[in-house]
Design an enzyme around this catalytic site. Structure first.
Site, PDB file in Angstrom:
ATOM      1  N   GLY A   1      -6.284 -28.418   9.518  1.00 30.83           N
ATOM      2  CA  GLY A   1      -7.801 -29.053   9.106  1.00 30.83           C
ATOM      3  C   GLY A   1      -8.234 -29.947   9.945  1.00 30.83           C
TER       4      GLY A   1
ATOM      5  N   VAL B   1      -7.801 -33.591   9.700  1.00 28.96           N
ATOM      6  CA  VAL B   1      -6.914 -34.387  10.081  1.00 28.96           C
ATOM      7  C   VAL B   1      -5.901 -33.861  11.082  1.00 28.96           C
ATOM      8  CG1 VAL B   1      -5.172 -36.058   9.162  1.00 28.96           C
ATOM      9  CG2 VAL B   1      -7.407 -35.800   8.122  1.00 28.96           C
TER      10      VAL B   1
ATOM     11  N   ARG C   1      -7.618 -40.389  -5.067  1.00 30.51           N
ATOM     12  CA  ARG C   1      -6.403 -39.770  -4.384  1.00 30.51           C
ATOM     13  C   ARG C   1      -5.300 -39.292  -5.628  1.00 30.51           C
ATOM     14  NH1 ARG C   1      -7.529 -44.214  -0.926  1.00 30.51           N
ATOM     15  NH2 ARG C   1      -7.835 -43.494   1.441  1.00 30.51           N
TER      16      ARG C   1
ATOM     17  N   ASN D   1      -1.702 -31.119  -4.829  1.00 30.21           N
ATOM     18  CA  ASN D   1      -0.885 -31.366  -3.657  1.00 30.21           C
ATOM     19  C   ASN D   1       0.393 -31.203  -3.667  1.00 30.21           C
ATOM     20  OD1 ASN D   1      -3.386 -31.147  -2.359  1.00 30.21           O
ATOM     21  ND2 ASN D   1      -3.760 -33.115  -1.796  1.00 30.21           N
TER      22      ASN D   1
ATOM     23  N   SER E   1      -0.420 -36.117   3.709  1.00 29.76           N
ATOM     24  CA  SER E   1      -1.028 -35.709   2.704  1.00 29.76           C
ATOM     25  C   SER E   1      -1.167 -36.629   1.601  1.00 29.76           C
ATOM     26  CB  SER E   1      -0.292 -34.624   2.049  1.00 29.76           C
ATOM     27  OG  SER E   1       0.046 -33.725   3.039  1.00 29.76           O
TER      28      SER E   1
ATOM     29  N   ASP F   1      -4.697 -48.062   7.036  1.00 26.54           N
ATOM     30  CA  ASP F   1      -5.309 -49.085   6.241  1.00 26.54           C
ATOM     31  C   ASP F   1      -5.401 -50.310   7.262  1.00 26.54           C
ATOM     32  OD1 ASP F   1      -5.723 -47.386   4.070  1.00 26.54           O
ATOM     33  OD2 ASP F   1      -3.747 -47.925   3.297  1.00 26.54           O
TER      34      ASP F   1
ATOM     35  N   ARG G   1      -8.375 -49.992   9.666  1.00 30.76           N
ATOM     36  CA  ARG G   1      -9.446 -50.074   9.159  1.00 30.76           C
ATOM     37  C   ARG G   1      -9.806 -51.780   8.626  1.00 30.76           C
ATOM     38  NH1 ARG G   1      -9.351 -44.936   5.089  1.00 30.76           N
ATOM     39  NH2 ARG G   1     -10.323 -43.474   6.443  1.00 30.76           N
TER      40      ARG G   1
ATOM     41  N   HIS H   1      -1.298 -46.916  -0.722  1.00 35.74           N
ATOM     42  CA  HIS H   1      -2.500 -46.408   0.007  1.00 35.74           C
ATOM     43  C   HIS H   1      -3.831 -45.803  -0.914  1.00 35.74           C
ATOM     44  CE1 HIS H   1      -4.763 -44.626   3.228  1.00 35.74           C
ATOM     45  NE2 HIS H   1      -4.504 -43.186   2.786  1.00 35.74           N
TER      46      HIS H   1
END
Length: 312
Positions: free
Chosen positions: A9, A11, A88, A95, A119, A148, A151, A175
Site C-alpha cells: 500500500g 506506506v 489506532r 490488524n 502496522s 512522531d 513531526r 504512538h
C-alpha cells in the site's frame, strides 16, 4: 543484503521506494495479499531505476513467502489504514490477526531477520510480534517514535521559522494521539534549548499539534499519511543496514527500563546492524515520568485485547 517490505500500500510502497533509491539492498521484495498489486508496484519502481540511477533489484509477490527467504530486514506495514474518525486502537481487532500471520510466515523463511513494525496500533503490533515470534528483543522494533519525532521537529521548525534539520527533538511513549510525549524540555536548536526562542504557550501548542499530527493528516487526506511514515521506516532500515548507531525513539520491549516491564513502548535507542542495541536514559523529570506511566497504562490496556483474543 536482502530486505522485504510486507504490504504494498501507500506506506509500504513509499518505504520500499526510499530503500531502493538509497540502494540499501541488492534485492528488495515487496509482498502483498492483493493479486498482482505488489508485482505492479515493483515493476513501476524498477522502471524508475534508469532514471534515478539505482541498481536494487525489486521483486513483487502475491503472498508467496518463499520469495522473502533469507531476508536480513523485514518491514511489516500490513493491515488496514485508519479512516477519518478512527483511532489506532480501533484497528486492533482487524490488524492483530494479519500481523501475527505475516510475522510467523516470514520467520519460517528468514530466521535471522530483524523485524521493523509499522502496522497500527504500532506499539501493540510490536508487542504481538515480539511475543508471537520469541526472538531476542533487539530484533523487534516499532517505528512510531521516529515518525512522531519527525513531526515534532516539523512543528518546531514552523513555530521558529527555521529549518527542521537544525532542530533536535524526541517523542517518547505510545504512538497514539493521547499517548505520545513530545519532550519540549529537551528539544534544542543548534544545541540551544528551544525554550530560549519560544514562549511556553507556543511550546504547548507545538506538543498538542504533534500529538494529533497523524489525525490531522487523516482528516485532510481521507486516509493515513504515507510519505513521512514510509520515509521514517526507510531511515530506520538504513540505520540497521549501514550500522549507523543512530538514535531513534523506537517501540521496544522493556524489562524495567523507564519504570516499565512487559510492554513495547517508545524510548530512545541506538539502532545499528544488530537491531536496537542500547537504550538511552533521558533522565525524565517527575512530570515526564508521570506522563510516561500514563502512556504505558493506555498501551497496556490495548495489549490486553490481544490476551482476550488469545493472540498472546
Amino acid at each position: 543484503m536482502k530486505i522485504t517490505v510486507v504490504g504494498a500500500g501507500a506506506v509500504g510502497a513509499t518505504c520500499a521506494d526510499n530503500i531502493a533509491r538509497k540502494e540499501l539492498a541488492s534485492e528488495l521484495v515487496l509482498l502483498d495479499i492483493k493479486e498482482g498489486f505488489a508485482e505492479g508496484k515493483a515493476m513501476d519502481m524498477m522502471q524508475t531505476a534508469m532514471l534515478l540511477g539505482f541498481d536494487t533489484k525489486i521483486v513483487g509477490s502475491t503472498n508467496d513467502y518463499a520469495k522473502t527467504a533469507g531476508s536480513d530486514v523485514v518491514v511489516i506495514t500490513s493491515g488496514l489504514p485508519r479512516k477519518p474518525g478512527m483511532t489506532r486502537e480501533e484497528l486492533i481487532g482487524i490488524n492483530a490477526g494479519i500481523v501475527k500471520g505475516v510475522a510467523e510466515n516470514i520467520l519460517k523463511h528468514s530466521p535471522n531477520a530483524i523485524f521493523l513494525i509499522i502496522s497500527n496500533p504500532m506499539d501493540t503490533m510490536t508487542y504481538l510480534t515480539y511475543k508471537a515470534l520469541g526472538l531476542p528483543k533487539n530484533r523487534v522494533i516499532g517505528m512510531g517514535g521516529a515518525l512522531d519525532s519527525s513531526r515534532f521537529k516539523y512543528y518546531l521548525g514552523q513555530a521558529m521559522n527555521c529549518s527542521s534539520n537544525e532542530i533536535h527533538g524526541t517523542v517518547i511513549g505510545g504512538h497514539g494521539d493521547t499517548t505520545m510525549i513530545p519532550l519540549t524540555r529537551l528539544a534544542t536548536y543548534n544545541g540551544v534549548p528551544v525554550s530560549k526562542f519560544l514562549e511556553a504557550e507556543t511550546l504547548k501548542k507545538v506538543a498538542a499539534d504533534t500529538m494529533v499530527g497523524g489525525a490531522t493528516l487523516t482528516g485532510l487526506l481521507g486516509t493515513s499519511a504515507w510519505y513521512a511514515p514510509g520515509a521514517a521506516g526507510a531511515a530506520m532500515v538504513e540505520a540497521i543496514v549501514r550500522d549507523e548507531k543512530r538514535v531513534f525513539a523506537s517501540s521496544i520491549y522493556l524489562e524495567g527500563e523507564y519504570g516499565q516491564s512487559d510492554i513495547c513502548l517508545g524510548v530512545p535507542v541506538v539502532v545499528g546492524r544488530n537491531g536496537w542495541e542500547k537504550i538511552i536514559d533521558f533522565e525524565l523529570n517527575e512530570e515526564e515520568k508521570t506522563a510516561f506511566a500514563k502512556s504505558a497504562d493506555a498501551v497496556r490496556a490495548m495489549n490486553n485485547v490481544l490476551s482476550d483474543m488469545k493472540l498472546v
